[in-house]
Motif scaffolding. Structure first.
Motif, short mmCIF file in Angstrom:
data_model
loop_
_atom_site.label_atom_id
_atom_site.label_comp_id
_atom_site.label_asym_id
_atom_site.label_seq_id
_atom_site.Cartn_x
_atom_site.Cartn_y
_atom_site.Cartn_z
N VAL A 1 49.77 33.80 44.75
CA VAL A 1 50.42 32.77 45.55
C VAL A 1 51.80 32.54 44.94
O VAL A 1 51.92 32.20 43.76
N ILE A 2 52.84 32.77 45.73
CA ILE A 2 54.21 32.74 45.20
C ILE A 2 55.08 31.81 46.05
O ILE A 2 54.77 31.50 47.20
N THR A 3 56.16 31.39 45.42
CA THR A 3 57.23 30.67 46.12
C THR A 3 58.52 31.40 45.85
O THR A 3 58.93 31.55 44.69
N LEU A 4 59.17 31.87 46.91
CA LEU A 4 60.43 32.58 46.81
C LEU A 4 61.42 31.89 47.72
O LEU A 4 61.33 31.99 48.95
N TRP B 1 52.33 31.12 41.35
CA TRP B 1 51.39 30.05 41.06
C TRP B 1 50.11 30.56 40.39
O TRP B 1 49.36 29.77 39.81
N SER B 2 49.85 31.84 40.47
CA SER B 2 48.61 32.39 39.91
C SER B 2 48.88 33.62 39.06
O SER B 2 48.11 34.56 39.05
N PHE B 3 50.00 33.61 38.32
CA PHE B 3 50.36 34.79 37.52
C PHE B 3 49.37 35.02 36.38
O PHE B 3 48.73 36.04 36.27
N SER B 4 49.24 34.04 35.48
CA SER B 4 48.32 34.17 34.35
C SER B 4 47.09 33.29 34.51
O SER B 4 46.04 33.57 33.93
N ASP B 5 47.22 32.20 35.26
CA ASP B 5 46.10 31.28 35.44
C ASP B 5 46.27 30.61 36.80
O ASP B 5 47.36 30.15 37.15
N GLU B 6 45.20 30.55 37.57
CA GLU B 6 45.29 29.95 38.90
C GLU B 6 45.38 28.44 38.85
O GLU B 6 45.72 27.81 39.85
N ARG C 1 39.65 18.43 45.46
CA ARG C 1 40.27 19.61 44.87
C ARG C 1 40.95 19.33 43.53
O ARG C 1 41.38 20.26 42.85
N VAL C 2 41.08 18.07 43.12
CA VAL C 2 41.71 17.73 41.84
C VAL C 2 40.72 17.99 40.71
O VAL C 2 39.56 17.56 40.78
N LEU C 3 41.17 18.70 39.68
CA LEU C 3 40.30 19.05 38.56
C LEU C 3 40.11 17.87 37.61
O LEU C 3 41.03 17.06 37.42
N ALA D 1 42.92 24.21 41.06
CA ALA D 1 42.59 25.59 40.68
C ALA D 1 42.67 26.56 41.85
O ALA D 1 42.35 27.74 41.69
N ASP D 2 43.12 26.10 43.02
CA ASP D 2 43.16 26.96 44.20
C ASP D 2 44.47 26.79 44.95
O ASP D 2 44.48 26.29 46.08
N PRO D 3 45.59 27.19 44.35
CA PRO D 3 46.87 27.04 45.05
C PRO D 3 46.95 27.86 46.33
O PRO D 3 47.76 27.56 47.21
#
Length: 445
Positions: A286-289, A329-334, A366-368, A394-396
C-alpha cells in the motif's frame, strides 16, 4: 559508393522493373483470357454456389451429431473448427469431382485444379493453425502460409522471391534485400510466438514455487522474457542471412536514438528492474505517491498498476518510484500509526479530555491495542487547546481515511456524552473611546 557505380534505386533499374511487370501481365492475359478458362471460371462459380447451398443442411447435421452422448467429449474449440471448415471442405470436394469430370471428358481443367488446390491448401492450413490459441496469431499465420502456398501453386513464388532478392543494398560483405527483410519479419513473428509460449509456461511453473517471493517471481519471469526476446531477434536476423557483425556500423546511430528518443522508455525499464531487485515496492504494498493512494496491483517492465480505494487503476511509470518520494505503508511492517488533531475549548479539563479521546479511539474495531493509543498536548491556539490522537492500525490496505473518520466520529460522540465543548473561532473587538463615536445613517432612497 564510388562515383561510377549506379545508385540502387536508379532510373534504369525502375524502367527494367516496369518492363518486367508489363511482360508478366501480357503473358498472364494471353494465358488466362481464353474461352476455355472462361468456361472453367463459370464452373468454379457454380461449384462455390452449390457448396453455399449445401452448407446449411450439412452444418445442421453436424450440430445434431455433436449433441449425441458419445460426442460430448469433443471440446468447443474442435466443434467451432469443424463448423467453420464445412464450406471450404464442401467446395474442395465439389471442385475435385468437377475436375475429374472435366478430365474424363477430355477438357482442360487448369483453373478448376488451381481453385481446388487453393481451397484444399486453405483447409489444411486452417487445421494446422487451429493449435494456436491466440485468434490474432492463428489468423495471421493461416493467411500468411496460404498466401505463400498460393504463390507456389500458381508458380509465382520463384519469380517473386527473385524480384525481392534483387532489391537491396550491400552492408560490408553482406547484402540486405527486401527478401531478407520479409524473411526476417516472418521468422521474428514465428520465434516471438514460440518465445511467448515458453515464457508463459515458465511463468506458470515459477508461480508454483512456494519459496519464492512475489518480487522474485516477477523478476525471474521478466528476466526470462527479455532474454528470450533478445535471443529471438538475434536468431531471426541470423537465420534470415543477416551478418550481425555488419550491424555494428549502426551502433552509433542506434545508441544516439536510444539516448534521445527512447530515453524515457529505457529509464522506465531500468527502474522496473531496480524495483524488482531491491523490493522497495512490490505487488500487494500500500503506497502513497503524490496524490495517489492505493495498493500495488502489478509491476511491469514499464509501469506499475496501482488500484485506489475508488477502484481506479493508475498506471504509474516506474521512474516515478525511483525519483519521487514514495510512502510505502507496508514496506517492513503493515502496522502504521495515524495522527489526527483534536481541539478542545479553553476551560476544559484537559487530562480528562485526553482520556476520553484515547478511550473513544480504542473503541474503533480496527485500532490496535498494542502499540497503545496516545493523546498528546500539542499547544495552545488562538481559540482552542490543541491535542493530537495517535493510534495504530494493521491493515492500511483497507483504507486510512475511513478508519480516521470512524475514530473522529467516536470522539465526537464521547465529547457529547461527557459535555466537552469543541472550540469555535472568537474575535475580540476593541473600540477607542477617547473620541466620540460618530454614527451616520444613510437613506437608500
Amino acid at each position: 559508393m564510388a562515383a561510377n557505380e549506379p545508385a540502387p534505386f536508379s532510373t534504369e533499374w525502375t524502367s527494367a522493373l516496369i518492363e518486367h511487370a508489363q511482360g508478366v501481365l501480357i503473358e498472364a492475359r494471353n494465358a488466362f483470357i481464353t474461352p476455355e478458362i472462361g468456361l472453367q471460371a463459370v464452373v468454379i462459380a457454380l461449384a462455390f454456389g452449390a457448396s453455399w447451398l449445401l452448407r446449411a443442411p450439412v452444418r445442421t447435421a453436424f450440430e445434431r451429431a455433436f449433441g449425441w452422448q458419445f460426442m460430448s467429449r469433443v471440446n468447443s474449440t474442435a466443434r467451432d473448427l469443424v463448423l467453420s471448415l464445412i464450406l471450404p471442405v464442401i467446395a474442395f470436394l465439389v471442385l475435385t469431382l468437377t475436375r475429374i469430370g472435366f478430365d474424363q471428358a477430355g477438357l482442360g481443367s487448369f483453373a478448376i485444379n488451381l481453385a481446388a488446390s487453393l481451397t484444399g491448401a486453405w483447409v489444411l492450413i486452417r487445421i494446422l493453425t487451429a493449435f494456436i490459441a491466440e485468434p490474432f496469431w492463428s489468423r495471421t499465420a493461416a493467411t500468411l502460409i496460404w498466401f505463400v502456398a498460393a504463390l507456389n501453386i500458381v508458380g509465382l513464388l520463384g519469380p517473386l522471391t527473385g524480384l525481392l532478392a534483387s532489391v537491396g543494398f550491400d552492408v560490408g560483405e553482406s547484402r540486405i534485400s527486401l527478401l531478407t527483410v520479409v524473411r526476417a519479419a516472418i521468422l521474428l513473428a514465428v520465434l516471438y510466438w514460440v518465445a511467448s509460449r515458453i515464457s508463459k509456461l515458465l511463468a506458470a511453473r515459477v508461480e508454483q514455487v512456494p519459496t519464492l517471493t512475489p518480487s522474485a517471481r516477477l523478476l525471474i519471469t521478466k528476466s526470462v522474457q527479455i532474454s528470450l526476446l533478445v535471443v529471438v531477434v538475434a536468431a531471426a536476423l541470423s537465420i534470415a542471412g543477416v551478418d550481425l557483425s555488419a550491424l555494428a556500423i549502426f551502433s552509433g546511430a542506434v545508441g544516439l536514438g536510444i539516448g534521445f528518443g527512447l530515453q524515457k522508455i529505457f529509464s522506465n525499464l531500468i527502474s522496473g528492474l531496480i524495483l524488482l531487485m531491491d523490493r522497495s515496492v512490490k505487488p500487494g504494498d500500500v503506497i502513497t505517491l503524490e496524490e495517489t493512494y492505493g495498493r500495488v496491483n502489478a509491476l511491469g517492465m514499464r509501469f506499475a498498476s496501482v488500484v485506489t480505494r475508488d477502484g481506479l487503476e493508475h498506471l504509474i511509470p516506474n521512474e516515478e518510484f525511483i525519483t519521487t518520494k514514495v510512502i510505502n505503508w507496508s514496506f517492513s511492517d503493515e502496522a502504521v500509526r495515524i495522527k489526527k488533531p483534536v481541539g478542545v475549548a479553553y476551560g476544559t479539563d484537559v487530562p480528562h479530555a485526553m482520556k476520553v479521546i484515547v478511550d473513544a479511539a480504542n473503541s474503533v474495531e480496527r485500532v490496535l491495542e498494542k502499540p497503545e493509543t496516545r493523546c498528546l498536548l500539542r499547544g495552545f491556539g488562538d481559540n482552542s487547546i490543541d491535542l493530537e490522537v495517535r493510534f495504530w492500525i494493521a491493515d492500511p490496505q483497507q483504507g486510512v481515511n475511513n478508519v480516521s473518520s470512524d475514530v473522529l466520529l467516536a470522539i465526537w460522540k464521547a465529547f457529547e456524552a461527557e459535555g466537552i465543548q469543541f472550540p469555535f473561532p472568537q474575535r475580540d473587538v476593541h473600540i477607542d473611546m477617547r473620541e466620540a463615536l460618530r454614527v451616520r445613517v444613510e437613506n437608500p432612497d
